[in-house]
Scaffold this motif. Structure first.
Motif, short mmCIF file in Angstrom:
data_model
loop_
_atom_site.label_atom_id
_atom_site.label_comp_id
_atom_site.label_asym_id
_atom_site.label_seq_id
_atom_site.Cartn_x
_atom_site.Cartn_y
_atom_site.Cartn_z
N THR A 152 2.48 1.02 -9.08
CA THR A 152 3.39 2.12 -8.82
C THR A 152 4.73 1.54 -8.41
O THR A 152 4.78 0.45 -7.81
N MET A 153 5.79 2.25 -8.73
CA MET A 153 7.12 1.78 -8.35
C MET A 153 7.27 1.76 -6.83
O MET A 153 7.91 0.86 -6.27
N HIS A 154 6.67 2.73 -6.16
CA HIS A 154 6.80 2.84 -4.71
C HIS A 154 6.25 1.61 -3.99
O HIS A 154 6.81 1.19 -2.96
N GLU A 155 5.18 1.03 -4.51
CA GLU A 155 4.54 -0.09 -3.82
C GLU A 155 5.42 -1.33 -3.74
O GLU A 155 5.21 -2.19 -2.87
N ALA A 160 6.80 -5.47 -0.15
CA ALA A 160 7.86 -6.41 0.22
C ALA A 160 8.07 -6.39 1.73
O ALA A 160 8.23 -7.44 2.37
N ARG A 161 8.04 -5.20 2.31
CA ARG A 161 8.21 -5.09 3.76
C ARG A 161 6.99 -5.61 4.51
O ARG A 161 7.13 -6.39 5.46
N VAL A 162 5.79 -5.22 4.08
CA VAL A 162 4.57 -5.61 4.79
C VAL A 162 4.39 -7.12 4.79
O VAL A 162 4.03 -7.72 5.81
N GLU A 167 11.55 -8.16 -2.75
CA GLU A 167 11.02 -7.11 -3.62
C GLU A 167 10.92 -7.56 -5.06
O GLU A 167 10.09 -7.06 -5.83
N SER A 168 11.75 -8.52 -5.46
CA SER A 168 11.75 -9.00 -6.85
C SER A 168 10.43 -9.67 -7.23
O SER A 168 10.14 -9.84 -8.41
#
Length: 374
Positions: A152-155, A160-162, A167-168
């Motif tokens: 999913t795009m949201h993940e 990336a934060r967790v 994010e890349s």
């Protein structure tokens, strides 16, 4: 220049010599489910460009539980050590592992043994955000992973934060699996004593069976649920619901293939849940009704290849199910569109193309000549 002096010339063409063939990219695929008959993505990578090898486990690994038990961790660390021994004997250009747990164990073993090669983790879905020591250890183990394949795009931003990574490194593509043929999965009604018409709801991670149970109570159709007991609501089960807690994968697919509808109720606002059941239903040409959430928004086009309901809305579930059960033409149209979508985007063949593109990005050795080191 005197006539006796000769000008240097490129004689490779004149001598009839052909250019050396480009070196193949060596790919090691590591997953507990690999078998001689199940080569996963390697089966679809073009052999003229890729040379694949495989590391799997002979024994069965229980993948049905919401949490990973100690026995499974022991199996996965053995798998990681087996992969590391293979790498020591047979250097590779690219490493591909399946699921977060295998990515974790292999990443940790490679980090501790100073193995350095591009590592891609496929099927990266954590089900929930990690906390405490597990989050810290995962940040350590995943530090050396080059790409995580998320569905999913949201993940991308969540993980990336967790895991404190750019994010890349998180690459979105649709979830893929083996190509399924509905005609090969029949006999669920006879095998399990199911009603002539039933709705199927399967899976455990992030499920909201409490809402679904209340929605189908009193409907003139059976609901067949296949899930781990921990995912089920407490209390009595309504009479039109049949619960099964552990069946082989082939029977799991039989239950999907003969259903009027597949329902995917989700109660997970953190990460994605439900995609595996979703792509299996689509691949078998079965209409899907699912909670609109992180795990379904990138797959379903409402009213075309499936239908959305709002999270936790019992009446919305009830109205949608009743309407579709009374409209065979709507179910047929949706099933046809879902099957087309699955064949184009949700097969391992499509996944192999994603991997081939990533290999060109991650492994600069794709253009390396035959004299490569190692």
């Amino acid at each position: 220049m005197s006539q006796s002096q000769e000008t240097p010339q490129d004689t490779s063409q004149d001598s009839g010599q052909e250019a050396a063939p480009a070196a193949k990219v060596r790919v090691l695929l590591v997953a507990w489910f690999l078998r001689p008959e199940r080569r996963w993505l390697g089966e679809f990578l073009p052999p003229e460009r890729f040379e694949c090898s495989y590391v799997g486990l002979d024994e069965r690994v229980d993948s049905t539980r919401m949490r990973t038990p100690g026995k499974k961790w022991w199996q996965l660390f053995r798998l990681a050590l087996k992969a590391r021994r293979h790498l020591a004997r047979h250097p590779q250009d690219l490493l591909v592992t399946a699921f977060p747990q295998v990515g974790f164990t292999v990443g940790l073993v490679n980090l501790l043994s100073f193995a350095r090669l591009p590592h891609v983790v496929w099927y990266f879905n954590c089900g929930h955000e990690y906390q405490g020591p597990r989050k810290w250890l995962s940040r350590v183990a995943y530090r050396s992973v080059h790409r995580f394949i998320v569905y999913t795009m949201h993940e991308r931003s969540v993980y990336a934060r967790v895991f404190a990574l750019p994010e890349s490194r998180f690459h979105f593509t649709h979830l893929t699996g083996p190509e399924l043929k509905a005609g090969e999965f029949r006999g669920a009604r006879e095998r399990f004593g199911l009603a002539p018409r039933y709705i199927a709801a399967l899976g455990s991670s992030g499920r909201d069976y409490d809402t679904l149970f209340r929605a189908v109570e009193g409907l003139p159709v059976q609901l067949v649920v296949v899930a781990h007991p921990s995912a089920l609501p407490s209390g009595p089960v309504p009479p039109n619901i049949k619960v099964m807690t552990s069946i082989p994968q082939e029977d799991y697919l039989r239950v999907i293939a003969e259903a009027e509808l597949v329902a995917i109720p989700v109660n997970n606002r953190e990460t994605a849940s439900g995609q595996m059941t979703l792509i299996q239903a689509m691949s078998l040409g079965v209409p899907v009704v699912a909670t609109r959430c992180i795990g379904t928004e990138d797959y379903i086009r409402h009213g075309e290849n499936g239908w959305f309901v709002q999270m936790g809305d019992v009446e919305h579930w009830r109205r949608t199910l009743r309407s579709l059960l009374d409209d065979p033409e709507a179910r047929r149209r949706s099933a046809t569109e879902a099957l087309r979508f699955a064949q184009e985007r949700l097969t391992d063949r499509a996944g192999a193309q994603v991997l081939a593109d990533l290999a060109g990005e991650l492994s600069p050795l794709t253009d390396r000549g035959p004299g490569r080191p190692g």
